[in-house]
Design a protein around this motif. Sequence first.
Motif, PDB file in Angstrom:
ATOM      1  N   PHE A  34       0.742  -1.057   0.003  1.00 36.09           N
ATOM      2  CA  PHE A  34      -0.044  -0.221  -0.004  1.00 36.09           C
ATOM      3  C   PHE A  34       0.854   1.141   0.050  1.00 36.09           C
ATOM      4  O   PHE A  34       0.607   2.081  -0.677  1.00 36.09           O
ATOM      5  CB  PHE A  34      -0.901   0.066   1.074  1.00 36.09           C
ATOM      6  CG  PHE A  34      -1.685   1.234   1.295  1.00 36.09           C
ATOM      7  CD1 PHE A  34      -2.763   1.460   0.438  1.00 36.09           C
ATOM      8  CD2 PHE A  34      -1.399   2.192   2.316  1.00 36.09           C
ATOM      9  CE1 PHE A  34      -3.539   2.613   0.542  1.00 36.09           C
ATOM     10  CE2 PHE A  34      -2.189   3.229   2.475  1.00 36.09           C
ATOM     11  CZ  PHE A  34      -3.407   3.623   1.635  1.00 36.09           C
ATOM     12  N   TRP A  35       1.910   1.249   0.907  1.00 38.07           N
ATOM     13  CA  TRP A  35       2.716   2.259   0.822  1.00 38.07           C
ATOM     14  C   TRP A  35       3.331   2.732  -0.529  1.00 38.07           C
ATOM     15  O   TRP A  35       3.732   4.005  -0.682  1.00 38.07           O
ATOM     16  CB  TRP A  35       3.648   2.330   1.822  1.00 38.07           C
ATOM     17  CG  TRP A  35       3.090   2.124   3.452  1.00 38.07           C
ATOM     18  CD1 TRP A  35       3.379   1.225   4.495  1.00 38.07           C
ATOM     19  CD2 TRP A  35       2.159   3.106   3.931  1.00 38.07           C
ATOM     20  NE1 TRP A  35       2.373   1.375   5.377  1.00 38.07           N
ATOM     21  CE2 TRP A  35       1.830   2.556   5.179  1.00 38.07           C
ATOM     22  CE3 TRP A  35       1.424   4.241   3.599  1.00 38.07           C
ATOM     23  CZ2 TRP A  35       1.076   3.129   6.116  1.00 38.07           C
ATOM     24  CZ3 TRP A  35       0.693   4.743   4.402  1.00 38.07           C
ATOM     25  CH2 TRP A  35       0.095   4.127   5.717  1.00 38.07           C
ATOM     26  N   GLY A  36       3.754   1.666  -1.190  1.00 44.44           N
ATOM     27  CA  GLY A  36       4.231   1.996  -2.553  1.00 44.44           C
ATOM     28  C   GLY A  36       3.300   2.139  -3.600  1.00 44.44           C
ATOM     29  O   GLY A  36       3.746   2.442  -4.800  1.00 44.44           O
ATOM     30  N   SER A  38       0.941   4.312  -6.111  1.00 46.71           N
ATOM     31  CA  SER A  38       0.830   5.750  -6.219  1.00 46.71           C
ATOM     32  C   SER A  38      -0.570   5.668  -7.164  1.00 46.71           C
ATOM     33  O   SER A  38      -1.117   4.877  -7.784  1.00 46.71           O
ATOM     34  CB  SER A  38       2.112   6.076  -7.535  1.00 46.71           C
ATOM     35  OG  SER A  38       1.556   6.895  -8.350  1.00 46.71           O
ATOM     36  N   LYS A  60      -7.247   7.879  -1.478  1.00 44.84           N
ATOM     37  CA  LYS A  60      -6.490   6.528  -1.647  1.00 44.84           C
ATOM     38  C   LYS A  60      -6.634   5.462  -0.526  1.00 44.84           C
ATOM     39  O   LYS A  60      -6.819   4.186  -0.690  1.00 44.84           O
ATOM     40  CB  LYS A  60      -4.825   6.999  -1.390  1.00 44.84           C
ATOM     41  CG  LYS A  60      -3.967   5.798  -1.418  1.00 44.84           C
ATOM     42  CD  LYS A  60      -2.437   6.437  -1.265  1.00 44.84           C
ATOM     43  CE  LYS A  60      -1.377   5.137  -1.605  1.00 44.84           C
ATOM     44  NZ  LYS A  60       0.029   5.396  -1.233  1.00 44.84           N
ATOM     45  N   ASP A  61      -7.216   5.948   0.638  1.00 41.26           N
ATOM     46  CA  ASP A  61      -7.802   5.153   1.686  1.00 41.26           C
ATOM     47  C   ASP A  61      -9.124   4.432   1.417  1.00 41.26           C
ATOM     48  O   ASP A  61      -9.157   3.168   1.440  1.00 41.26           O
ATOM     49  CB  ASP A  61      -8.018   5.672   3.028  1.00 41.26           C
ATOM     50  CG  ASP A  61      -6.498   6.238   3.526  1.00 41.26           C
ATOM     51  OD1 ASP A  61      -5.536   6.084   3.252  1.00 41.26           O
ATOM     52  OD2 ASP A  61      -6.825   6.812   4.557  1.00 41.26           O
ATOM     53  N   GLU A 116       1.729  -5.101   6.543  1.00 42.55           N
ATOM     54  CA  GLU A 116       1.718  -3.555   6.791  1.00 42.55           C
ATOM     55  C   GLU A 116       0.854  -3.118   7.602  1.00 42.55           C
ATOM     56  O   GLU A 116       1.126  -2.104   8.340  1.00 42.55           O
ATOM     57  CB  GLU A 116       1.527  -3.045   5.265  1.00 42.55           C
ATOM     58  CG  GLU A 116       2.484  -3.072   4.262  1.00 42.55           C
ATOM     59  CD  GLU A 116       2.035  -2.256   3.052  1.00 42.55           C
ATOM     60  OE1 GLU A 116       2.920  -1.966   2.332  1.00 42.55           O
ATOM     61  OE2 GLU A 116       0.828  -1.930   2.936  1.00 42.55           O
ATOM     62  N   SER A 117      -0.257  -3.651   7.831  1.00 43.38           N
ATOM     63  CA  SER A 117      -1.401  -3.054   8.846  1.00 43.38           C
ATOM     64  C   SER A 117      -1.116  -3.446  10.365  1.00 43.38           C
ATOM     65  O   SER A 117      -2.059  -2.943  11.159  1.00 43.38           O
ATOM     66  CB  SER A 117      -2.733  -3.518   8.375  1.00 43.38           C
ATOM     67  OG  SER A 117      -3.016  -4.992   8.769  1.00 43.38           O
ATOM     68  N   THR A 119       0.805  -1.734  11.763  1.00 42.49           N
ATOM     69  CA  THR A 119       1.075  -0.524  12.498  1.00 42.49           C
ATOM     70  C   THR A 119      -0.203   0.251  12.621  1.00 42.49           C
ATOM     71  O   THR A 119      -1.037   0.262  11.681  1.00 42.49           O
ATOM     72  CB  THR A 119       2.006   0.215  11.713  1.00 42.49           C
ATOM     73  OG1 THR A 119       1.475   0.588  10.196  1.00 42.49           O
ATOM     74  CG2 THR A 119       3.220  -0.200  11.533  1.00 42.49           C
ATOM     75  N   HIS A 122      -1.979   2.421   9.821  1.00 48.64           N
ATOM     76  CA  HIS A 122      -2.378   2.074   8.400  1.00 48.64           C
ATOM     77  C   HIS A 122      -3.727   2.161   8.432  1.00 48.64           C
ATOM     78  O   HIS A 122      -4.679   1.795   9.221  1.00 48.64           O
ATOM     79  CB  HIS A 122      -1.702   0.607   8.376  1.00 48.64           C
ATOM     80  CG  HIS A 122      -1.891   0.075   6.864  1.00 48.64           C
ATOM     81  ND1 HIS A 122      -2.992  -0.418   6.441  1.00 48.64           N
ATOM     82  CD2 HIS A 122      -0.782  -0.092   5.865  1.00 48.64           C
ATOM     83  CE1 HIS A 122      -2.543  -0.767   5.141  1.00 48.64           C
ATOM     84  NE2 HIS A 122      -1.423  -0.466   4.987  1.00 48.64           N
TER      85      HIS A 122
END
Length: 198
Positions: A34-36, A38, A60-61, A116-117, A119, A122
């Motif tokens: 997700f962080w990558g 665009s 985006k979310d 990833e989630s 954290t 996220h």
Amino acid sequence: MTQPIRRERARLPAAERRRQIIDVTTRLIAERGFWGLSMQDVADGCGLTVPGLLHHVGSKDGLLLAVLEHRDAEDLRSLNEAVGDTESPREICAALVRRNSWQPEIVRLFAVLEAESLTPDHPAHDYFAARQQNTIDGLSRLLKGRTPDPDGLAVKIAALMDGLQVHWLRNPAEIDLVTQWMAAADFIFRDVDPPSGG
């Protein structure tokens, strides 16, 4: 002097465009996380501008949650078709593993996002926490009356399934997900839900 020819973007019905956006986003998140991700890459993959993309997904979310909800709905529909009316935990888990073995890119998407989630900041943190609890609660209900500790066994089944999938994703040429699950199921379900033969 002649004017340049304007090429119009292909207009798709809203439902078809949303499905295209979800498919492109699914592939990109599976590749980059997700962080990558665009929004420009998603828009380019769909032949849209970023404002055009935001018109369909809001943010985006919102795009991430749309992808996750779509995949869950598809998986639930497919699983219901595969298992029918059975309440056998062994058969339901086997059907789920078989489905996952046919869609490694989707399993990879969920594995990447789930990691990833972890954290709290996220955008899918709460989604995955609720999804995990729903999975364990559903397994526990199926196991009630079949084992002295349905909640504990439900956690072990979910952890085993997640762990096998990660190993399979890392080395699909060496690990057969379905074969490994069936061997593990013989052990984990040995006192709960004997195999139905064959």
